[in-house]
Design a protein around this motif. Sequence first.
Motif, short mmCIF file in Angstrom:
data_model
loop_
_atom_site.label_atom_id
_atom_site.label_comp_id
_atom_site.label_asym_id
_atom_site.label_seq_id
_atom_site.Cartn_x
_atom_site.Cartn_y
_atom_site.Cartn_z
N ILE A 1 12.60 6.45 4.04
CA ILE A 1 12.20 5.21 4.68
C ILE A 1 11.80 5.51 6.12
O ILE A 1 12.55 6.14 6.87
N THR A 2 10.61 5.06 6.50
CA THR A 2 10.15 5.25 7.87
C THR A 2 9.90 3.89 8.52
O THR A 2 9.57 2.92 7.85
N HIS A 3 10.08 3.85 9.83
CA HIS A 3 9.89 2.63 10.61
C HIS A 3 8.55 2.69 11.31
O HIS A 3 8.16 3.74 11.83
N GLY A 4 7.83 1.57 11.32
CA GLY A 4 6.47 1.58 11.85
C GLY A 4 6.25 0.71 13.07
O GLY A 4 7.15 0.01 13.53
N THR A 5 5.03 0.77 13.55
CA THR A 5 4.62 -0.03 14.70
C THR A 5 3.45 -0.94 14.33
O THR A 5 2.62 -1.26 15.17
N LYS A 6 3.37 -1.32 13.06
CA LYS A 6 2.27 -2.16 12.60
C LYS A 6 2.33 -3.54 13.27
O LYS A 6 3.39 -4.11 13.44
N ALA A 7 1.14 -4.05 13.61
CA ALA A 7 1.05 -5.35 14.26
C ALA A 7 0.29 -6.37 13.43
O ALA A 7 0.32 -7.57 13.73
N THR A 8 -0.39 -5.91 12.37
CA THR A 8 -1.18 -6.83 11.54
C THR A 8 -0.90 -6.59 10.07
O THR A 8 -0.47 -5.50 9.67
N LYS A 9 -1.18 -7.61 9.25
CA LYS A 9 -0.93 -7.53 7.81
C LYS A 9 -2.09 -6.81 7.13
O LYS A 9 -2.87 -7.40 6.39
N TYR B 1 8.43 -1.32 7.66
CA TYR B 1 9.03 -0.14 7.03
C TYR B 1 8.11 0.38 5.92
O TYR B 1 7.43 -0.39 5.26
N ARG B 2 8.10 1.69 5.74
CA ARG B 2 7.29 2.32 4.70
C ARG B 2 8.20 3.09 3.76
O ARG B 2 9.08 3.84 4.20
N LEU B 3 8.03 2.89 2.46
CA LEU B 3 8.76 3.63 1.44
C LEU B 3 7.89 4.78 0.96
O LEU B 3 6.79 4.55 0.45
N ALA B 4 8.34 5.99 1.13
CA ALA B 4 7.57 7.17 0.77
C ALA B 4 8.43 8.12 -0.04
O ALA B 4 9.66 7.99 -0.10
N GLN B 5 7.77 9.08 -0.66
CA GLN B 5 8.47 10.08 -1.48
C GLN B 5 7.89 11.45 -1.16
O GLN B 5 7.31 12.12 -1.99
N ALA B 6 8.04 11.81 0.10
CA ALA B 6 7.30 12.96 0.63
C ALA B 6 7.69 14.29 0.01
O ALA B 6 6.93 15.25 0.09
N ASP B 7 8.85 14.38 -0.59
CA ASP B 7 9.26 15.67 -1.14
C ASP B 7 8.39 16.11 -2.32
O ASP B 7 8.37 17.28 -2.68
N THR B 8 7.64 15.18 -2.92
CA THR B 8 6.79 15.55 -4.05
C THR B 8 5.31 15.46 -3.72
O THR B 8 4.48 15.78 -4.55
N TYR B 9 4.98 15.00 -2.53
CA TYR B 9 3.57 14.83 -2.20
C TYR B 9 2.87 16.17 -2.02
O TYR B 9 3.38 17.09 -1.37
#
Length: 254
Positions: free
Chosen positions: A118-126, A183-191
């Motif tokens: 899980i990563t935290h972001g700085t997004k300001a728009t949808k 928040y972004r859900l990622a699975q980077a160990d398999t990317y």
Amino acid sequence: MKTTISTRLSSLLLAAGILAAALSATSSIHASTYTLTTKSSDGGFDGWITVGNQSNSDGTQLRVGNAWSTFSDANRSASAILMFDLSKLDIDFTKEQIVSVTLSFYVTTINSANTITITHGTKATKTLVYGPNNEDTPTTLTNNRWTTVVGATSVTKTGLISPYDVTTTFLSDVAASNAYSSYRLAQADTYIAPGSGGKQGVASWGFIVASGDQTTNAVPTLTITTQSIPEPAHLGILLGGGILSLVLFIKRHR
């Protein structure tokens, strides 16, 4: 007239009781719970975005992980974006303070791989953005938009996944007066990076998460727990009374 032992003990217990009540006031402060979701009715937004064929989608499911086992789609991978509208947070910060924030979501399907970051972001728009650095895509786990909150952790069963502690990042969003906590859900160990042959033989996507647009399962949710801030005057009266009682008791029995 001499003060009996029982009278002294009663006075001491009374004074100690008043002081203890004051000192324990903060431990009995009223707690409240608030929630924010990615439902559009709550002002939230969610969706998933792929790198490889570059596409995005919202709707009732959010895909995370590598896509398909066919060669043509071997380079595709996806991450899910969760955004929570902070303008919907009805908290009076002059009377309450946030003590904890947790993130929960509902996993409907698990395929071959089952770890999540899980990563935290700085997004300001949808919006779901590719950009020059693949800001919202999972080519790399962190970039100029996303920083790690929860490192790779296993998702071993379908159902409600909770809680992940996101208190620090949420408080930073509130302090900065950000429009959203993202928040972004990622699975980077398999990317696998596009062009390197992909991750062939992997079932489609690592797992699928229920989005804010569906109605049958729990939706992505932030649960915010607060406690009331004690009024200085009230606390001062209790402490003053307790301390005065102890002082008088000590002077009387020297």
